[in-house]
Design an enzyme around this catalytic site. Structure first.
Site, mmCIF file in Angstrom:
data_model
loop_
_atom_site.group_PDB
_atom_site.id
_atom_site.type_symbol
_atom_site.label_atom_id
_atom_site.label_comp_id
_atom_site.label_asym_id
_atom_site.label_seq_id
_atom_site.Cartn_x
_atom_site.Cartn_y
_atom_site.Cartn_z
ATOM 1 N N SER A 214 0.832 -1.204 0.000
ATOM 2 C CA SER A 214 0.000 0.000 0.000
ATOM 3 C C SER A 214 0.866 1.253 0.000
ATOM 4 O O SER A 214 1.957 1.256 0.565
ATOM 5 C CB SER A 214 -0.883 0.005 1.255
ATOM 6 O OG SER A 214 -1.481 1.270 1.454
ATOM 7 N N TYR B 128 -1.201 -0.131 10.456
ATOM 8 C CA TYR B 128 -1.525 -0.802 9.181
ATOM 9 C C TYR B 128 -0.371 -0.625 8.187
ATOM 10 O O TYR B 128 0.153 -1.595 7.646
ATOM 11 C CB TYR B 128 -2.823 -0.242 8.601
ATOM 12 C CG TYR B 128 -3.017 -0.612 7.154
ATOM 13 C CD1 TYR B 128 -2.808 0.315 6.144
ATOM 14 C CD2 TYR B 128 -3.367 -1.914 6.796
ATOM 15 C CE1 TYR B 128 -2.948 -0.026 4.823
ATOM 16 C CE2 TYR B 128 -3.516 -2.269 5.473
ATOM 17 C CZ TYR B 128 -3.303 -1.324 4.485
ATOM 18 O OH TYR B 128 -3.427 -1.665 3.169
ATOM 19 N N LYS C 106 2.525 -3.386 6.501
ATOM 20 C CA LYS C 106 2.803 -3.556 5.072
ATOM 21 C C LYS C 106 4.305 -3.397 4.801
ATOM 22 O O LYS C 106 4.909 -4.184 4.068
ATOM 23 C CB LYS C 106 2.010 -2.535 4.248
ATOM 24 C CG LYS C 106 0.509 -2.792 4.223
ATOM 25 C CD LYS C 106 0.177 -4.121 3.570
ATOM 26 C CE LYS C 106 -1.313 -4.311 3.382
ATOM 27 N NZ LYS C 106 -1.646 -5.609 2.741
HETATM 28 C C1 WQD Z 1 -9.958 9.670 0.360
HETATM 29 C C2 WQD Z 1 -10.235 11.158 0.528
HETATM 30 C C3 WQD Z 1 -10.685 11.774 2.797
HETATM 31 C C4 WQD Z 1 -14.490 9.704 3.279
HETATM 32 C C5 WQD Z 1 -7.160 4.918 2.631
HETATM 33 C C6 WQD Z 1 -6.077 4.229 3.382
HETATM 34 C C7 WQD Z 1 -5.096 3.595 2.443
HETATM 35 C C8 WQD Z 1 -5.812 2.720 1.440
HETATM 36 C C9 WQD Z 1 -6.895 3.497 0.707
HETATM 37 C C10 WQD Z 1 -5.620 0.458 2.168
HETATM 38 C C11 WQD Z 1 -9.567 11.722 1.780
HETATM 39 C C12 WQD Z 1 -11.897 12.031 1.912
HETATM 40 C C13 WQD Z 1 -13.295 10.182 2.758
HETATM 41 C C14 WQD Z 1 -15.559 10.619 3.549
HETATM 42 C C15 WQD Z 1 -14.193 12.420 2.742
HETATM 43 N N1 WQD Z 1 -6.353 1.594 2.071
HETATM 44 N N2 WQD Z 1 -13.159 11.513 2.493
HETATM 45 N N3 WQD Z 1 -15.365 11.946 3.262
HETATM 46 O O1 WQD Z 1 -7.593 7.884 3.319
HETATM 47 O O2 WQD Z 1 -6.715 8.300 0.961
HETATM 48 O O3 WQD Z 1 -6.613 6.000 1.930
HETATM 49 O O4 WQD Z 1 -7.780 4.028 1.717
HETATM 50 O O5 WQD Z 1 -4.586 0.184 1.632
HETATM 51 O O6 WQD Z 1 -4.225 2.800 3.198
HETATM 52 O O7 WQD Z 1 -5.363 5.213 4.122
HETATM 53 O O8 WQD Z 1 -8.811 6.961 1.284
HETATM 54 O O9 WQD Z 1 -11.178 6.903 0.621
HETATM 55 O O10 WQD Z 1 -10.605 7.067 3.092
HETATM 56 O O11 WQD Z 1 -10.236 9.041 1.614
HETATM 57 O O12 WQD Z 1 -14.029 13.625 2.495
HETATM 58 O O13 WQD Z 1 -16.664 10.247 4.032
HETATM 59 O O14 WQD Z 1 -11.645 11.336 0.721
HETATM 60 O O15 WQD Z 1 -10.525 12.828 3.738
HETATM 61 O O16 WQD Z 1 -9.150 13.042 1.494
HETATM 62 P P1 WQD Z 1 -7.395 7.401 1.931
HETATM 63 P P2 WQD Z 1 -10.280 7.437 1.692
#
Ligand code: WQD
Length: 336
Positions: free
Chosen positions: A124, A148, A152
């Site tokens: 990741s 997490y 990895k």
């Molecule tokens: C994306 C953007 C949020 C939800 C995570 C893990 C990473 C990988 C992928 C495993 C961010 C914003 C989100 C919401 C929002 N997983 N958001 N409202 O955090 O980039 O990555 O998932 O491997 O390890 O860290 O992905 O989809 O959670 O967020 O505004 O209800 O959307 O703040 O900017 P992230 P995400």
């Protein structure tokens, strides 16, 4: 050629299994079903026209793995099985070190005993941590900031050491950025348990009326529209990357860590607007506070994957939004 796929009933794993079966591989899935449903197996068969072999098995079950590998002389393994919620890993780190690190150690030990020497590992971009400057290349400092991400990176280092100790052992760690979307058939897709943490499944559940509105976490980031930027990659492009990684292992010794991303940054509002446009649907949303631990901008430098195995992301945001919504619409309760 037989391939062992651990975690093959999960989101990324099921899409990879479809592509492996369609490419002519025999697929053997080992999955403990702790975060997925066996119902996906029939869906995989409907899409691919062929069924995978399935064992309900936890990778920490050394005897179960030994028996599986004795019965199925696989050429390689793709290791998806693991737990992957960042916030949960902070609250319950031992669950993450046990499932992810102990699980990987058990798998690699069983593989070595059975003479299986090719490994594609599901890593990741979280290994880069919060300080990495985008576009992030594989040479960037790895400094994960949560358990997490640390699991990895530890597993990558275990593989790196294993490849040094045993020159016949070869491994590729694929560092995913933000996987989204679903197979175009709408038969398989992301099935988060409970309220989704990730953006796209959350948007889909708002669109389906299962959740009232989307909270946009932060409007004051140093980005063009103030919302955070990520590298969203279609799960089908991600699946294809695993097939190219398997081919790459046939000709490249040692250990490689390789990014799978589009190289393009997309903001939360851009995802929202694309989703509304391609699906002709309005997503109620409001601006909210930043989410702790989020970075402002994270996207990949994807050149190494293109250079080493000719891979690049082919699908765009419209495909991601259209395919994610089709899966949600056709399966309001996922695999229930
Ligand atoms: C994306 C953007 C949020 C939800 C995570 C893990 C990473 C990988 C992928 C495993 C961010 C914003 C989100 C919401 C929002 N997983 N958001 N409202 O955090 O980039 O990555 O998932 O491997 O390890 O860290 O992905 O989809 O959670 O967020 O505004 O209800 O959307 O703040 O900017 P992230 P995400």
């Amino acid at each position: 050629m037989q391939i062992l796929v651990t975690g093959g009933t999960g989101y990324i794993g099921s899409h990879a299994c479809v592509e492996l079966l369609r490419a002519g591989y025999e697929v053997v899935i080992a999955d403990n079903l702790s975060n997925s449903s066996a119902a996906v197996l029939e869906r995989i068969e409907r899409i691919a026209g062929r069924a995978p072999v399935f064992y309900k098995l936890d990778v920490r079950d050394a005897e179960g793995l030994r028996l599986l590998l004795k019965r199925h002389p696989v050429k390689a393994a793709i290791h998806f099985a693991g737990v992957k919620a960042v916030a949960e890993s902070v609250a319950d780190p031992l669950k993450y070190y046990d499932n992810n690190v102990n699980g990987s150690l058990a798998l690699f030990t069983a593989m070595r005993a059975a003479g299986v020497k090719h490994m594609v590992f599901s890593s990741s971009a979280t290994v880069y941590g919060a300080q990495a400057v985008s576009p992030i290349g594989e040479q960037a400092v790895t400094a994960p900031v949560n358990p997490y991400g640390r699991t990895k990176l530890m597993i990558e280092e275990i593989l790196r050491d294993l490849c040094i100790a045993d020159p016949e052992f070869r491994a590729v760690a694929l560092r995913y950025f933000n996987p989204v979307g679903a197979h175009a058939s709408g038969l398989i897709g992301e099935a988060p348990q409970g309220t989704p943490n990730n953006l796209m499944p959350y948007i889909c559940q708002v669109a389906a009326g299962k959740l009232p509105e989307l909270q946009v976490f932060g409007k004051d980031y140093p980005t063009p529209d103030g919302t955070a930027v990520r590298d969203y990659i279609h799960v089908m492009d991600l699946a294809q990357g695993h097939l190219q990684a398997l081919d790459y292992l046939e000709r490249a010794p040692g250990f490689s860590a390789i990014n799978l991303g589009t190289g393009r940054g997309t903001s939360v509002l851009e995802i929202l607007q694309t989703f509304e446009r391609v699906n002709q649907i309005t997503i109620p949303h409001r601006m909210a506070a930043r989410r702790p631990g989020d970075t402002a901008v994270t996207y990949a430098d994807p050149r190494l994957a293109a250079e080493l195995f000719g891979w690049h992301a082919a699908l765009g945001l419209a495909d991601m939004c259209r395919d994610a919504w089709r899966w949600q619409r056709q399966n309001p309760d996922a695999y229930a």
